[in-house]
Design a protein around this motif. Structure first.
Motif, PDB file in Angstrom:
ATOM      1  N   LYS A 291      40.122  22.214  -7.947  1.00 44.70           N
ATOM      2  CA  LYS A 291      40.986  22.358  -6.764  1.00 44.70           C
ATOM      3  C   LYS A 291      40.164  22.707  -5.512  1.00 44.70           C
ATOM      4  CE  LYS A 291      45.081  23.795  -9.332  1.00 44.70           C
ATOM      5  NZ  LYS A 291      46.090  24.886  -9.539  1.00 44.70           N
ATOM      6  N   SER A 292      39.133  23.516  -5.734  1.00 48.58           N
ATOM      7  CA  SER A 292      38.313  23.949  -4.594  1.00 48.58           C
ATOM      8  C   SER A 292      36.851  23.840  -4.984  1.00 48.58           C
ATOM      9  CB  SER A 292      38.665  25.399  -4.215  1.00 48.58           C
ATOM     10  OG  SER A 292      37.889  25.833  -3.111  1.00 48.58           O
ATOM     11  N   PRO A 293      36.157  22.754  -4.633  1.00 46.37           N
ATOM     12  CA  PRO A 293      34.753  22.553  -5.032  1.00 46.37           C
ATOM     13  C   PRO A 293      33.855  23.677  -4.517  1.00 46.37           C
ATOM     14  CG  PRO A 293      35.685  20.532  -4.175  1.00 46.37           C
ATOM     15  CD  PRO A 293      36.677  21.607  -3.872  1.00 46.37           C
ATOM     16  N   PRO A 294      32.696  23.888  -5.157  1.00 45.28           N
ATOM     17  CA  PRO A 294      31.798  24.977  -4.762  1.00 45.28           C
ATOM     18  C   PRO A 294      31.285  24.873  -3.321  1.00 45.28           C
ATOM     19  CG  PRO A 294      31.241  24.180  -6.947  1.00 45.28           C
ATOM     20  CD  PRO A 294      32.246  23.223  -6.398  1.00 45.28           C
ATOM     21  N   ASP A 295      31.130  23.640  -2.811  1.00 42.07           N
ATOM     22  CA  ASP A 295      30.609  23.521  -1.439  1.00 42.07           C
ATOM     23  C   ASP A 295      31.609  24.010  -0.392  1.00 42.07           C
ATOM     24  OD1 ASP A 295      32.401  21.516  -1.858  1.00 42.07           O
ATOM     25  OD2 ASP A 295      31.118  19.910  -1.069  1.00 42.07           O
ATOM     26  N   ARG A 296      32.874  24.230  -0.798  1.00 38.07           N
ATOM     27  CA  ARG A 296      33.870  24.751   0.134  1.00 38.07           C
ATOM     28  C   ARG A 296      34.364  26.140  -0.277  1.00 38.07           C
ATOM     29  NH1 ARG A 296      38.355  20.167   0.498  1.00 38.07           N
ATOM     30  NH2 ARG A 296      38.133  20.416  -1.777  1.00 38.07           N
ATOM     31  N   THR A 297      33.662  26.741  -1.240  1.00 38.83           N
ATOM     32  CA  THR A 297      34.115  28.032  -1.771  1.00 38.83           C
ATOM     33  C   THR A 297      32.951  29.003  -1.767  1.00 38.83           C
ATOM     34  OG1 THR A 297      35.687  26.881  -3.183  1.00 38.83           O
ATOM     35  CG2 THR A 297      35.224  29.166  -3.733  1.00 38.83           C
ATOM     36  N   ARG A 298      33.244  30.222  -1.425  1.00 38.26           N
ATOM     37  CA  ARG A 298      32.219  31.252  -1.430  1.00 38.26           C
ATOM     38  C   ARG A 298      32.171  32.001  -2.764  1.00 38.26           C
ATOM     39  NH1 ARG A 298      32.564  36.575   0.055  1.00 38.26           N
ATOM     40  NH2 ARG A 298      34.683  36.216   0.814  1.00 38.26           N
ATOM     41  N   GLU A 299      33.332  32.166  -3.391  1.00 39.83           N
ATOM     42  CA  GLU A 299      33.367  32.973  -4.620  1.00 39.83           C
ATOM     43  C   GLU A 299      34.586  32.602  -5.465  1.00 39.83           C
ATOM     44  OE1 GLU A 299      32.331  37.381  -4.757  1.00 39.83           O
ATOM     45  OE2 GLU A 299      34.513  37.436  -5.010  1.00 39.83           O
ATOM     46  N   TYR A 300      34.361  32.554  -6.811  1.00 38.91           N
ATOM     47  CA  TYR A 300      35.446  32.414  -7.795  1.00 38.91           C
ATOM     48  C   TYR A 300      35.507  33.730  -8.573  1.00 38.91           C
ATOM     49  CZ  TYR A 300      34.759  27.391  -7.009  1.00 38.91           C
ATOM     50  OH  TYR A 300      34.621  26.143  -6.440  1.00 38.91           O
ATOM     51  N   ASP A 301      36.718  34.209  -8.783  1.00 42.03           N
ATOM     52  CA  ASP A 301      36.896  35.451  -9.546  1.00 42.03           C
ATOM     53  C   ASP A 301      37.798  35.152 -10.743  1.00 42.03           C
ATOM     54  OD1 ASP A 301      37.358  37.957 -10.601  1.00 42.03           O
ATOM     55  OD2 ASP A 301      37.618  38.925  -8.642  1.00 42.03           O
ATOM     56  N   VAL A 302      37.196  35.191 -11.947  1.00 40.37           N
ATOM     57  CA  VAL A 302      37.968  34.936 -13.181  1.00 40.37           C
ATOM     58  C   VAL A 302      37.951  36.168 -14.087  1.00 40.37           C
ATOM     59  CG1 VAL A 302      37.622  32.430 -13.150  1.00 40.37           C
ATOM     60  CG2 VAL A 302      35.907  33.899 -14.246  1.00 40.37           C
ATOM     61  N   THR A 303      37.825  37.310 -13.470  1.00 38.67           N
ATOM     62  CA  THR A 303      37.825  38.546 -14.267  1.00 38.67           C
ATOM     63  C   THR A 303      39.102  38.641 -15.088  1.00 38.67           C
ATOM     64  OG1 THR A 303      36.531  39.621 -12.532  1.00 38.67           O
ATOM     65  CG2 THR A 303      37.594  41.042 -14.152  1.00 38.67           C
ATOM     66  N   SER A 304      40.212  38.249 -14.487  1.00 40.67           N
ATOM     67  CA  SER A 304      41.476  38.198 -15.201  1.00 40.67           C
ATOM     68  C   SER A 304      41.880  36.729 -15.322  1.00 40.67           C
ATOM     69  CB  SER A 304      42.566  38.976 -14.434  1.00 40.67           C
ATOM     70  OG  SER A 304      43.802  38.856 -15.099  1.00 40.67           O
ATOM     71  N   PRO A 305      41.860  36.173 -16.525  1.00 32.03           N
ATOM     72  CA  PRO A 305      42.162  34.735 -16.671  1.00 32.03           C
ATOM     73  C   PRO A 305      43.577  34.383 -16.214  1.00 32.03           C
ATOM     74  CG  PRO A 305      41.275  35.642 -18.725  1.00 32.03           C
ATOM     75  CD  PRO A 305      41.502  36.793 -17.810  1.00 32.03           C
ATOM     76  N   GLU A 306      44.503  35.338 -16.262  1.00 34.31           N
ATOM     77  CA  GLU A 306      45.874  35.034 -15.859  1.00 34.31           C
ATOM     78  C   GLU A 306      46.000  34.790 -14.364  1.00 34.31           C
ATOM     79  OE1 GLU A 306      45.012  37.585 -17.679  1.00 34.31           O
ATOM     80  OE2 GLU A 306      45.963  37.296 -19.663  1.00 34.31           O
TER      81      GLU A 306
END
Length: 311
Positions: A291-306
Motif C-alpha cells: 500500500k505504501s512503498p518504502p520510497d514514500r515511507t519513513r517507518e513501518y511499525d508492526v509491533t502489534s500485528p492487529e
C-alpha cells in the motif's frame, strides 16, 4: 370197617376198588419218565475237520495277516480321501512359504552384492553450495553396495560444509545414490576483525570475507552471537519472505524486544519489537509495503500485528 383212601386210584387198579392205606403200595413213588438214548458223537480224525494240521494253521495266520494289512490299506485310503483338501492347502502354504524365503534371500543377496553398487552420486537441494564439490567429496562411496553405504562416513564428509544444515540419503537401484541437502539460511553478517562473518539463525559461521557480501544484512546486536538479542534477530530474519529479506540491509537489537530492520537505500525503518508472532508481523509488513512503498515511507511499525502503522 375200612375207610376210603383220599388218594386217586393207581393205574391198573380197578376203579372203585378199595385200597388199604396202610399197604406198602400206597407209598409207591410216581413213575419216572423214560430216559433218552445217548448217541456217541464221532470225533473227526486229524486232517478231516478235527485238530488242524500244521499246514492248515500256517495258512490261517497268513490269511489273518493279509486281512489286517488290507484293512490298514483301506483305512489309509479313507484317511487320504477325507483329508485331500487339507493336504492340498498345506502344500499351497508350503509352496508360498518356500517362494517367500527364496525371494527374501535372493533380494538380500542381490542388494548386498556388487550388482547394486553405487556408480553415480546426485546432490540435490543446493543453492549456495557447489553440488559437484559435494558429490566429489562423497566419491569414496562409489563401488559400495547401496545397502552398505556408511551413513557415518557420509556425515563426516558433509560436516566439512558449513552450509549443510541437514541431509537425507536415498538409494535408487541399481546404481544411484541421491543426497538431499537442506542448506542453512543466512540471516546476515557481523563485522569482526577478520572481516565480515556470514551467520545463520543459530550463530553457525558459514563463511568469512574481507568485504560485506552482497544481499546480506549487517547485524548489530548487544552481547554477541550467544546473546538473546542475536537469537531474536535471527528468528525475525528467518520469518521474512524472500522478497522482503533481500531488501533488508541492516538489523539492530539491544534487547530481545526491540528488533529493528533497515530497508534499502531509503533507510526506511521497520519497528518489529520482539520475535513473537513473527509470521503474522511479516504478513502485515508485506501488506503495508504494497500500500505504501518504502520510497514514500519513513517507518513501518508492526509491533502489534492487529494494528500496523505507517509513518
Amino acid at each position: 370197617m375200612r375207610r376210603p383212601s383220599p388218594l386217586p386210584p393207581s393205574p391198573g387198579s380197578p376203579s372203585g376198588a378199595p385200597q388199604d392205606v396202610d399197604a406198602p403200595a400206597a407209598r409207591a413213588r410216581p413213575a419216572r419218565e423214560p430216559e433218552a438214548e445217548v448217541v456217541p458223537f464221532p470225533l473227526p480224525s486229524p486232517g478231516e475237520g478235527g485238530e488242524p494240521s500244521p499246514g492248515a494253521r500256517d495258512t490261517g495266520l497268513r490269511d489273518v495277516w493279509r486281512a489286517s494289512r488290507a484293512r490298514r490299506r483301506a483305512l489309509r485310503a479313507e484317511v487320504r480321501r477325507f483329508t485331500v483338501r487339507q493336504r492340498r492347502r498345506r502344500r499351497v502354504w508350503i509352496g508360498v512359504g518356500i517362494a517367500f524365503i527364496v525371494m527374501v534371500l535372493g533380494t538380500a543377496g542381490a542388494a548386498y552384492s556388487p550388482l547394486f553398487a553405487v556408480e553415480r552420486i546426485d546432490v540435490v537441494g543446493t543453492s549456495q553450495l557447489d553440488a559437484a564439490a559435494v558429490a566429489d567429496a562423497l566419491s569414496g562411496q562409489v563401488g559400495t553396495p547401496l545397502a552398505l553405504v556408511d551413513d557415518s562416513a557420509v556425515k563426516a564428509t558433509l560436516v566439512r560444509f558449513p552450509l549443510v544444515e541437514s541431509y537425507t540419503l536415498e538409494a535408487r537401484p541399481p546404481h544411484d545414490l541421491v543426497v538431499r541437502i537442506v542448506e542453512r539460511t543466512p540471516v546476515g553478517v557481523i563485522e569482526t576483525p577478520a572481516g565480515y562473518t556470514l551467520l545463520d539463525a543459530a550463530g553457525v559461521v558459514l563463511s568469512t570475507t574481507p568485504t560485506a557480501p552482497a544481499g546480506q544484512a549487517v547485524i548489530e546486536v548487544a552481547g554477541g552471537t550467544d546473546a538473546e538479542p542475536f537469537r531474536a534477530a535471527g528468528r525475525v530474519m528467518r520469518a521474512l519472505p524472500d522478497g522482503i529479506r533481500s531488501q533488508v540491509t541492516g538489523v539492530s537489537a539491544s534487547t530481545p524486544d526491540d528488533v529493528t530492520l533497515t530497508l534499502g537505500a531509503t533507510d526506511t525503518r521497520v519497528v518489529w519489537g520482539s520475535a513473537d508472532r513473527s509470521a503474522e508481523k511479516a504478513r502485515v509488513l508485506d501488506l503495508l509495503m504494497q500500500k505504501s512503498p518504502p520510497d514514500r515511507t519513513r517507518e513501518y511499525d508492526v509491533t502489534s500485528p492487529e494494528a500496523g502503522v505507517v509513518r
